[in-house]
Scaffold this active site. Sequence first.
Site, PDB file in Angstrom:
ATOM      1  N   LYS A  71       0.494  -1.433   0.134  1.00 21.45           N
ATOM      2  CA  LYS A  71       0.025   0.265   0.134  1.00 21.45           C
ATOM      3  C   LYS A  71       0.601   1.152  -0.117  1.00 21.45           C
ATOM      4  O   LYS A  71       0.867   2.341  -0.951  1.00 21.45           O
ATOM      5  CB  LYS A  71      -1.208  -0.121   1.271  1.00 21.45           C
ATOM      6  CG  LYS A  71      -1.996   1.335   1.021  1.00 21.45           C
ATOM      7  CD  LYS A  71      -3.064   0.705   2.129  1.00 21.45           C
ATOM      8  CE  LYS A  71      -2.164   0.162   3.547  1.00 21.45           C
ATOM      9  NZ  LYS A  71      -1.689   1.464   4.248  1.00 21.45           N
ATOM     10  N   ARG A 147     -10.544   2.602   9.527  1.00 23.52           N
ATOM     11  CA  ARG A 147     -10.173   1.242   9.789  1.00 23.52           C
ATOM     12  C   ARG A 147     -10.847   0.365  10.102  1.00 23.52           C
ATOM     13  O   ARG A 147     -11.238  -1.212   9.873  1.00 23.52           O
ATOM     14  CB  ARG A 147      -9.707   0.822  10.965  1.00 23.52           C
ATOM     15  CG  ARG A 147      -7.983   1.820  10.087  1.00 23.52           C
ATOM     16  CD  ARG A 147      -6.607   1.614  11.223  1.00 23.52           C
ATOM     17  NE  ARG A 147      -5.752   1.912  11.038  1.00 23.52           N
ATOM     18  CZ  ARG A 147      -5.227   2.780  10.537  1.00 23.52           C
ATOM     19  NH1 ARG A 147      -6.044   4.227  11.611  1.00 23.52           N
ATOM     20  NH2 ARG A 147      -3.876   3.040  10.293  1.00 23.52           N
ATOM     21  N   ARG A 182      11.708  -9.754   7.265  1.00 29.12           N
ATOM     22  CA  ARG A 182      12.668  -8.198   7.549  1.00 29.12           C
ATOM     23  C   ARG A 182      13.357  -7.835   8.787  1.00 29.12           C
ATOM     24  O   ARG A 182      13.174  -8.308   9.711  1.00 29.12           O
ATOM     25  CB  ARG A 182      11.394  -7.295   7.719  1.00 29.12           C
ATOM     26  CG  ARG A 182       9.876  -6.710   6.688  1.00 29.12           C
ATOM     27  CD  ARG A 182       9.305  -5.276   6.916  1.00 29.12           C
ATOM     28  NE  ARG A 182       8.938  -5.483   8.148  1.00 29.12           N
ATOM     29  CZ  ARG A 182       7.335  -4.363   8.127  1.00 29.12           C
ATOM     30  NH1 ARG A 182       6.918  -4.500   6.508  1.00 29.12           N
ATOM     31  NH2 ARG A 182       6.495  -4.752   8.909  1.00 29.12           N
ATOM     32  N   ARG A 211      12.114  -6.063  14.218  1.00 34.63           N
ATOM     33  CA  ARG A 211      11.171  -6.052  15.863  1.00 34.63           C
ATOM     34  C   ARG A 211      10.127  -7.249  16.042  1.00 34.63           C
ATOM     35  O   ARG A 211       9.534  -8.584  15.663  1.00 34.63           O
ATOM     36  CB  ARG A 211      10.052  -5.107  14.869  1.00 34.63           C
ATOM     37  CG  ARG A 211      11.011  -4.126  13.991  1.00 34.63           C
ATOM     38  CD  ARG A 211      10.205  -2.258  13.578  1.00 34.63           C
ATOM     39  NE  ARG A 211       8.753  -2.968  13.560  1.00 34.63           N
ATOM     40  CZ  ARG A 211       7.584  -2.595  13.157  1.00 34.63           C
ATOM     41  NH1 ARG A 211       7.971  -1.353  12.539  1.00 34.63           N
ATOM     42  NH2 ARG A 211       6.259  -2.735  13.582  1.00 34.63           N
ATOM     43  N   ARG A 222      -2.572  -9.596  13.572  1.00 39.56           N
ATOM     44  CA  ARG A 222      -2.833  -8.297  12.999  1.00 39.56           C
ATOM     45  C   ARG A 222      -3.441  -8.479  11.590  1.00 39.56           C
ATOM     46  O   ARG A 222      -4.399  -7.986  11.291  1.00 39.56           O
ATOM     47  CB  ARG A 222      -1.598  -7.381  12.309  1.00 39.56           C
ATOM     48  CG  ARG A 222      -0.748  -6.590  13.771  1.00 39.56           C
ATOM     49  CD  ARG A 222       0.867  -6.358  13.983  1.00 39.56           C
ATOM     50  NE  ARG A 222       1.166  -6.164  12.316  1.00 39.56           N
ATOM     51  CZ  ARG A 222       2.386  -6.248  11.847  1.00 39.56           C
ATOM     52  NH1 ARG A 222       3.561  -6.518  12.643  1.00 39.56           N
ATOM     53  NH2 ARG A 222       2.191  -4.745  11.422  1.00 39.56           N
TER      54      ARG A 222
END
Length: 263
Positions: A71, A147, A182, A211, A222
């Site tokens: 996005k 959202r 990542r 992370r 999520r």
Amino acid sequence: TETPTAKMQGQNLPPDSLDYLRDKKIADLMENMLHELMINTPEDPVGFLVGMLRQPDVPKLIIAGAPASGKGTQCEKIVENYGVVHISTGDMLRAEVAKASKLGKEAESYMKRGDLVPDHLLISMVKERLAEDDVKAQGWLLDGFPRTRNQALAMQSGGIVPHKFILLDTPDEVVIERIEGRRTDPVTKKVYHLTYSPPDDPTVAARLEQRADDTKEAITKRLGDFHRNIKEILPCYNNIMVTVNGNRAKDDISAEIKKIIEG
């Protein structure tokens, strides 16, 4: 509900007239004008509509997608192509808090307690931003907002209606791979990906960190939240929602979004 164009088709209009209605998107224009009248209920409806028609016809867009759906990349491309103002509620909240505005101070009081900022505050911030001169002149791109269904309904009640709702549809397994791989260099803060963009320097590779919210378990949660919320939002935008396959080359995705916006 029968559209204005469909009603006119039953009135024996000449074919050229019907072609004109379709080519110029008259039905969409009439529907938008009626919506604006019902939202604003002006004392002088004719004057209101004349003023509305004199405003520049600028893009009004919402883009939605799961984390790491691509996005952000597509937002950059849309801004580059059309010059619209990119609006992220996260960035907006931080800006309002930083300048200590009335809304910012109120929002900060919730954030300091670890609470979610209430919908009415977010909607007020969005409405204020959309009323600014640069947005009126250039158009807007709302990034990942609304959202929730309540936010979507509050936006509609407040007269915030996009021309297009673009849903970037990227398979969960692709999202998980993108996020799980990542890594961040704690020294330079640069973000790498173990598969797609690993560091060349072995010293950097050895110190990379993941992370806490980039683990598969955290990503899965999520994604679950995203799918649950988007399922409730989409009925609010049925007539203008377009789904775009996000599991392709970014230039191919950009080309399809360009056709959607200009179509």
